[in-house]
Design a protein around this motif. Structure first.
Motif, PDB file in Angstrom:
ATOM      1  N   VAL A  82       0.892  -1.364  -0.138  1.00 10.80           N
ATOM      2  CA  VAL A  82      -0.087  -0.037  -0.090  1.00 10.80           C
ATOM      3  C   VAL A  82       0.737   1.223   0.103  1.00 10.80           C
TER       4      VAL A  82
ATOM      5  N   ALA B 221      -9.967  -0.040  -7.695  1.00  3.62           N
ATOM      6  CA  ALA B 221      -8.319  -0.136  -7.854  1.00  3.62           C
ATOM      7  C   ALA B 221      -7.810  -0.551  -6.425  1.00  3.62           C
ATOM      8  N   CYS B 222      -8.423  -0.137  -5.162  1.00  2.87           N
ATOM      9  CA  CYS B 222      -7.809  -0.362  -3.991  1.00  2.87           C
ATOM     10  C   CYS B 222      -8.366  -1.587  -3.220  1.00  2.87           C
TER      11      CYS B 222
ATOM     12  N   CYS C 175       2.056   1.965  -3.448  1.00  4.46           N
ATOM     13  CA  CYS C 175       1.012   1.781  -4.446  1.00  4.46           C
ATOM     14  C   CYS C 175       0.894   2.874  -5.157  1.00  4.46           C
ATOM     15  N   LYS C 176       0.858   2.615  -6.652  1.00  3.87           N
ATOM     16  CA  LYS C 176       0.423   3.662  -7.642  1.00  3.87           C
ATOM     17  C   LYS C 176      -0.462   3.149  -8.436  1.00  3.87           C
ATOM     18  N   LEU C 177      -1.654   2.366  -7.869  1.00  5.30           N
ATOM     19  CA  LEU C 177      -2.670   1.756  -8.780  1.00  5.30           C
ATOM     20  C   LEU C 177      -3.615   2.707  -9.197  1.00  5.30           C
ATOM     21  N   CYS C 178      -3.946   3.818  -8.358  1.00  9.80           N
ATOM     22  CA  CYS C 178      -4.802   4.846  -9.017  1.00  9.80           C
ATOM     23  C   CYS C 178      -4.298   6.279  -8.771  1.00  9.80           C
TER      24      CYS C 178
ATOM     25  N   ARG D 277      -1.082  12.021  -2.413  1.00  8.14           N
ATOM     26  CA  ARG D 277      -1.299  11.550  -0.857  1.00  8.14           C
ATOM     27  C   ARG D 277       0.273  12.152  -0.463  1.00  8.14           C
TER      28      ARG D 277
ATOM     29  N   VAL E 193     -10.390   3.104   0.772  1.00  5.68           N
ATOM     30  CA  VAL E 193      -9.511   3.622  -0.135  1.00  5.68           C
ATOM     31  C   VAL E 193      -8.313   4.061   0.946  1.00  5.68           C
ATOM     32  N   LYS E 194      -6.944   3.914   0.626  1.00  4.71           N
ATOM     33  CA  LYS E 194      -5.997   3.827   1.490  1.00  4.71           C
ATOM     34  C   LYS E 194      -5.288   5.222   1.328  1.00  4.71           C
ATOM     35  N   CYS E 195      -5.510   6.001   0.449  1.00  8.01           N
ATOM     36  CA  CYS E 195      -4.986   7.178   0.155  1.00  8.01           C
ATOM     37  C   CYS E 195      -6.066   8.269   0.351  1.00  8.01           C
TER      38      CYS E 195
ATOM     39  N   LEU F 152      -4.712   8.789  -6.853  1.00 11.71           N
ATOM     40  CA  LEU F 152      -4.802   9.125  -5.201  1.00 11.71           C
ATOM     41  C   LEU F 152      -3.207   8.995  -4.949  1.00 11.71           C
ATOM     42  N   ALA F 153      -2.686   8.146  -5.507  1.00 12.90           N
ATOM     43  CA  ALA F 153      -0.910   8.204  -5.176  1.00 12.90           C
ATOM     44  C   ALA F 153      -0.303   9.419  -5.472  1.00 12.90           C
TER      45      ALA F 153
ATOM     46  N   TYR G  17      -6.535  -4.701  -1.539  1.00 15.92           N
ATOM     47  CA  TYR G  17      -5.906  -4.619  -0.432  1.00 15.92           C
ATOM     48  C   TYR G  17      -6.712  -5.006   0.800  1.00 15.92           C
TER      49      TYR G  17
HETATM   50 FE1  SF4 Z   1      -3.293   2.393  -4.266  1.00 16.22          FE
HETATM   51 FE2  SF4 Z   1      -5.391   2.223  -2.936  1.00 16.22          FE
HETATM   52 FE3  SF4 Z   1      -3.553   4.550  -2.863  1.00 16.22          FE
HETATM   53 FE4  SF4 Z   1      -4.940   4.305  -4.693  1.00 16.22          FE
HETATM   54  S1  SF4 Z   1      -5.925   4.596  -2.972  1.00 16.22           S
HETATM   55  S2  SF4 Z   1      -2.812   4.736  -4.700  1.00 16.22           S
HETATM   56  S3  SF4 Z   1      -5.104   1.859  -5.280  1.00 16.22           S
HETATM   57  S4  SF4 Z   1      -3.270   2.413  -2.202  1.00 16.22           S
END
Ligand code: SF4
Ligand code: URA
Length: 211
Positions: A11, A100-101, A14-17, A23, A83-85, A19-20, A104
């Motif tokens: 996490v 995307a999140c 992470c750059k899957l969406c 943050r 969502v983690k970000c 929000l990376a 996790y």
């Molecule tokens: Fe990755 Fe989730 Fe953060 Fe998006 S919100 S960058 S999917 S950890």
């Protein structure tokens, strides 16, 4: 083997969406791996983004009080988010960010395997109760996939709205009984007896008889 530290490490990088890109800190979640209860919020706010920890701002303080009223210590529950970000300006998370999140959160739930999941607010509620209204189902224990899921209002919303505040306080006070009931049912289930299905299985969610 997968574990919570591995999830948290992924996490954080992470750059899957999108929000990376905005943050300061990703917020994987925190709590013991063997927690009986998992609380799932929406996403980090300003303070959470600053500190990399879930529910540490004013809504976190309120959540700590709610947990205490139910007889639980914050340190014994696992707290995570959909969502983690942090969505910039605390806007709502977008569907593509949530999807995307979601891997996790799936992994955290599988690893912790909590007896009880409490959803806080509509985005985590939507994972289990996509067609329900929070005003109709909050505080009700439902059995889904072998565990209990209870939807509650979001502490940030409830903090400043007296009617919602009363509702979330009442719902949390009953959490101890819900956890005890979940435990009892788990123990009863052990000698591989078929569990009685008492109708109403259409939505896949069965409400516990006692609540
Ligand atoms: Fe990755 Fe989730 Fe953060 Fe998006 S919100 S960058 S999917 S950890
Ligand atoms: N609100 C949330 O949904 N999650 C947090 O971690 C903090 C505030």
């Amino acid at each position: 083997m997968d574990d919570l530290k591995q999830v948290a490490a992924e996490v954080k990088g992470c750059k899957l969406c999108g929000l990376a890109g905005t943050r300061k800190n990703a917020v994987p979640g925190e709590g013991p791996a063997n927690a009986q209860i998992m609380l799932i919020g929406e996403g980090p706010g300003f303070h959470e983004d600053q500190q990399g920890r879930p529910f540490v701002g004013p809504s976190g303080e309120f959540l700590n009080e709610l947990l205490a009223s139910a007889g639980f210590k914050r340190s014994e529950v696992f707290i995570a988010n959909v969502v983690k970000c942090r969505p910039p300006g605390n806007r709502d998370p977008m569907p593509e960010e949530i999807s995307a999140c979601s891997g996790y959160l799936d992994r955290q739930i599988a690893l912790i395997n909590p007896q009880v999941i409490v959803t806080l607010g509509r985005y985590s509620m939507a994972r289990w109760f996509p067609r329900d209204k929070i005003s109709a189902i909050h505080g009700r224990a439902r059995r889904i996939d072998g565990r209990i899921v209870v939807a509650m209002f979001h502490p940030a919303a409830a903090l400043h709205q007296p009617a919602l505040r009363q509702a979330i306080e009442d719902d949390f006070r009953r959490l101890k009984d819900i956890v005890a009931e979940a435990q009892k049912q788990q123990e009863e289930k052990k000698p591989s007896k078929p569990v009685a299905e008492d109708g109403g299985a259409a939505g896949g969610a069965e409400q516990l008889s006692l609540f």
